[in-house]
Design a protein around this motif. Structure first.
Motif, PDB file in Angstrom:
ATOM      1  N   LYS A 163     -17.291 -17.295   8.642  1.00  0.00           N
ATOM      2  CA  LYS A 163     -18.232 -16.264   7.459  1.00  0.00           C
ATOM      3  C   LYS A 163     -18.900 -15.563   8.397  1.00  0.00           C
ATOM      4  N   GLY A 164     -18.993 -14.265   8.087  1.00  0.00           N
ATOM      5  CA  GLY A 164     -19.381 -13.166   8.924  1.00  0.00           C
ATOM      6  C   GLY A 164     -18.885 -13.062   9.651  1.00  0.00           C
ATOM      7  N   LYS A 165     -17.586 -13.529  10.276  1.00  0.00           N
ATOM      8  CA  LYS A 165     -16.733 -13.425  11.413  1.00  0.00           C
ATOM      9  C   LYS A 165     -16.033 -12.351  11.096  1.00  0.00           C
ATOM     10  N   VAL A 166     -15.406 -11.467  12.238  1.00  0.00           N
ATOM     11  CA  VAL A 166     -14.231 -11.366  12.594  1.00  0.00           C
ATOM     12  C   VAL A 166     -12.626 -12.542  12.358  1.00  0.00           C
ATOM     13  N   ILE A 167     -12.115 -11.464  10.146  1.00  0.00           N
ATOM     14  CA  ILE A 167     -10.756 -12.443  10.681  1.00  0.00           C
ATOM     15  C   ILE A 167      -9.636 -12.164  11.250  1.00  0.00           C
ATOM     16  N   ASP A 168      -9.149 -10.218  11.203  1.00  0.00           N
ATOM     17  CA  ASP A 168      -8.787  -9.781  11.489  1.00  0.00           C
ATOM     18  C   ASP A 168      -9.030  -8.422  12.378  1.00  0.00           C
ATOM     19  N   CYS A 169      -8.074  -7.811  13.221  1.00  0.00           N
ATOM     20  CA  CYS A 169      -8.575  -6.408  13.738  1.00  0.00           C
ATOM     21  C   CYS A 169      -6.999  -6.081  12.960  1.00  0.00           C
ATOM     22  N   VAL A 170      -7.946  -4.736  11.497  1.00  0.00           N
ATOM     23  CA  VAL A 170      -6.441  -3.307  11.605  1.00  0.00           C
ATOM     24  C   VAL A 170      -6.143  -2.258  12.412  1.00  0.00           C
ATOM     25  N   GLU A 171      -7.313  -2.129  13.181  1.00  0.00           N
ATOM     26  CA  GLU A 171      -7.318  -0.613  13.714  1.00  0.00           C
ATOM     27  C   GLU A 171      -7.450  -1.104  15.230  1.00  0.00           C
ATOM     28  N   ASN A 172      -7.113  -1.065  16.203  1.00  0.00           N
ATOM     29  CA  ASN A 172      -8.151  -1.372  17.357  1.00  0.00           C
ATOM     30  C   ASN A 172      -9.231  -0.059  18.041  1.00  0.00           C
ATOM     31  N   GLY A 173     -10.357  -0.631  18.687  1.00  0.00           N
ATOM     32  CA  GLY A 173     -11.489   0.256  18.421  1.00  0.00           C
ATOM     33  C   GLY A 173     -11.491   0.969  20.131  1.00  0.00           C
ATOM     34  N   TYR A 174     -11.912   2.211  20.803  1.00  0.00           N
ATOM     35  CA  TYR A 174     -11.841   2.457  21.971  1.00  0.00           C
ATOM     36  C   TYR A 174     -13.237   3.543  21.711  1.00  0.00           C
ATOM     37  N   GLN A 175     -13.731   3.534  23.624  1.00  0.00           N
ATOM     38  CA  GLN A 175     -14.821   4.055  24.238  1.00  0.00           C
ATOM     39  C   GLN A 175     -14.500   4.774  25.320  1.00  0.00           C
ATOM     40  N   LEU A 176     -15.212   5.588  25.428  1.00  0.00           N
ATOM     41  CA  LEU A 176     -14.575   7.211  26.261  1.00  0.00           C
ATOM     42  C   LEU A 176     -16.287   6.523  27.219  1.00  0.00           C
ATOM     43  N   GLY A 177     -16.465   6.400  28.393  1.00  0.00           N
ATOM     44  CA  GLY A 177     -16.952   6.108  29.232  1.00  0.00           C
ATOM     45  C   GLY A 177     -18.205   4.970  28.811  1.00  0.00           C
ATOM     46  N   THR A 178     -20.001   5.213  27.831  1.00  0.00           N
ATOM     47  CA  THR A 178     -20.509   4.429  27.282  1.00  0.00           C
ATOM     48  C   THR A 178     -20.514   4.453  25.788  1.00  0.00           C
ATOM     49  N   LYS A 179     -19.728   5.646  25.395  1.00  0.00           N
ATOM     50  CA  LYS A 179     -19.986   6.598  23.604  1.00  0.00           C
ATOM     51  C   LYS A 179     -18.365   5.782  23.002  1.00  0.00           C
ATOM     52  N   ILE A 180     -18.578   5.742  22.014  1.00  0.00           N
ATOM     53  CA  ILE A 180     -17.352   4.655  21.564  1.00  0.00           C
ATOM     54  C   ILE A 180     -17.475   6.181  20.801  1.00  0.00           C
ATOM     55  N   ILE A 181     -15.776   6.495  20.735  1.00  0.00           N
ATOM     56  CA  ILE A 181     -15.360   6.829  20.277  1.00  0.00           C
ATOM     57  C   ILE A 181     -14.419   7.153  19.012  1.00  0.00           C
ATOM     58  N   ARG A 182     -14.026   5.760  18.261  1.00  0.00           N
ATOM     59  CA  ARG A 182     -13.630   5.082  17.604  1.00  0.00           C
ATOM     60  C   ARG A 182     -13.897   3.821  17.335  1.00  0.00           C
ATOM     61  N   TYR A 183     -14.500   2.835  16.706  1.00  0.00           N
ATOM     62  CA  TYR A 183     -14.756   2.448  15.897  1.00  0.00           C
ATOM     63  C   TYR A 183     -13.308   0.771  15.553  1.00  0.00           C
ATOM     64  N   PRO A 184     -13.727  -0.229  15.827  1.00  0.00           N
ATOM     65  CA  PRO A 184     -12.364  -1.650  15.167  1.00  0.00           C
ATOM     66  C   PRO A 184     -12.374  -1.221  14.135  1.00  0.00           C
ATOM     67  N   LYS A 185     -12.102  -0.810  13.071  1.00  0.00           N
ATOM     68  CA  LYS A 185     -11.294  -1.843  11.584  1.00  0.00           C
ATOM     69  C   LYS A 185     -11.376  -2.793  12.059  1.00  0.00           C
ATOM     70  N   VAL A 186     -12.040  -3.771  10.824  1.00  0.00           N
ATOM     71  CA  VAL A 186     -12.019  -4.949  10.603  1.00  0.00           C
ATOM     72  C   VAL A 186     -12.470  -5.843   9.560  1.00  0.00           C
ATOM     73  N   VAL A 187     -11.489  -7.064   9.256  1.00  0.00           N
ATOM     74  CA  VAL A 187     -11.677  -8.016   7.986  1.00  0.00           C
ATOM     75  C   VAL A 187     -12.575  -8.981   8.679  1.00  0.00           C
ATOM     76  N   ILE A 188     -13.577  -9.117   7.421  1.00  0.00           N
ATOM     77  CA  ILE A 188     -14.519  -9.840   8.119  1.00  0.00           C
ATOM     78  C   ILE A 188     -14.289 -11.302   6.858  1.00  0.00           C
ATOM     79  N   GLY A 189     -14.706 -12.094   6.835  1.00  0.00           N
ATOM     80  CA  GLY A 189     -15.044 -13.383   6.107  1.00  0.00           C
ATOM     81  C   GLY A 189     -16.116 -13.369   5.503  1.00  0.00           C
ATOM     82  N   GLN A 190     -16.236 -13.937   3.903  1.00  0.00           N
ATOM     83  CA  GLN A 190     -17.676 -13.717   2.773  1.00  0.00           C
ATOM     84  C   GLN A 190     -17.789 -15.334   2.918  1.00  0.00           C
TER      85      GLN A 190
END
Length: 182
Positions: free
Chosen positions: A155-182
């Motif tokens: 509960k309140g944690k990541v269940i699945d990662c639909v799309e990976n996230g990436y960062q360039l240096g220290t800046k996030i350019i795409r956030y990972p898209k995740v499914v979370i549990g309730q």
């Protein structure tokens, strides 16, 4: 008799003008007394110079910092446009692994994927690792949906990662898209 009156009026007028001229001279004398000395002028100019020099130094530091930041993220637009290609390679590799007959094809696609990904890593791109059971953090993850948690500890944690996230240096350019549990 009018001449005498005219003369008296002229004398009064001249006397008034004389008094007014004397008052003006006194005022001018007061103004002249308030002139700054040469040392005060030198000190004011020195202060003005030091402030200008400090302002210029701050400008140089700010522009160099902005320039370094620009160089770090100059390839951000290119990296962002290449991320779907990396995703397609990952999907192709996952699909080809199921097919035993396409071993040579899998090796070729894997070689191209690794070459592309290694080149992007050299330019500062890195994957944001997200796995099942990680605590959901809104600053790092992008939640696309919530589902009932399969177990109480998810509960309140990541269940699945639909799309990976990436960062360039220290800046996030795409956030990972995740499914979370309730």
């Amino acid at each position: 008799m009018s001449n005498k009156e005219d003369i008296k009026e002229e004398e009064n007028t001249i006397e008034q003008e004389t008094v007014q001229v004397e008052e003006n001279q006194e005022v001018e004398a007061e103004v002249v007394v308030e002139e700054p000395t040469t040392e005060e002028i030198i000190q004011a100019e020195k202060d003005k110079f030091l402030r200008l020099f400090a302002e210029f130094e701050n400008y140089k530091k700010r522009t160099s910092k902005e320039r370094i930041e620009l160089f770090k993220t100059a390839g951000q637009e290119l990296m962002t446009s290449l991320l779907p290609v990396v995703d397609d390679f990952e999907r192709a590799l996952a699909h080809i692994e199921e097919d035993a007959e396409a071993e040579e094809l899998r090796k070729g696609v894997l070689l191209i994927y690794q070459k592309l990904y290694n080149t992007l890593e050299l330019k500062g791109l890195s994957k944001i690792e997200t796995k099942q059971g990680d605590v959901f953090d809104a600053e790092i993850h992008e939640a696309i949906t919530q589902i009932p948690a399969p177990s109480e500890d998810l509960k309140g944690k990541v269940i699945d990662c639909v799309e990976n996230g990436y960062q360039l240096g220290t800046k996030i350019i795409r956030y990972p898209k995740v499914v979370i549990g309730q």
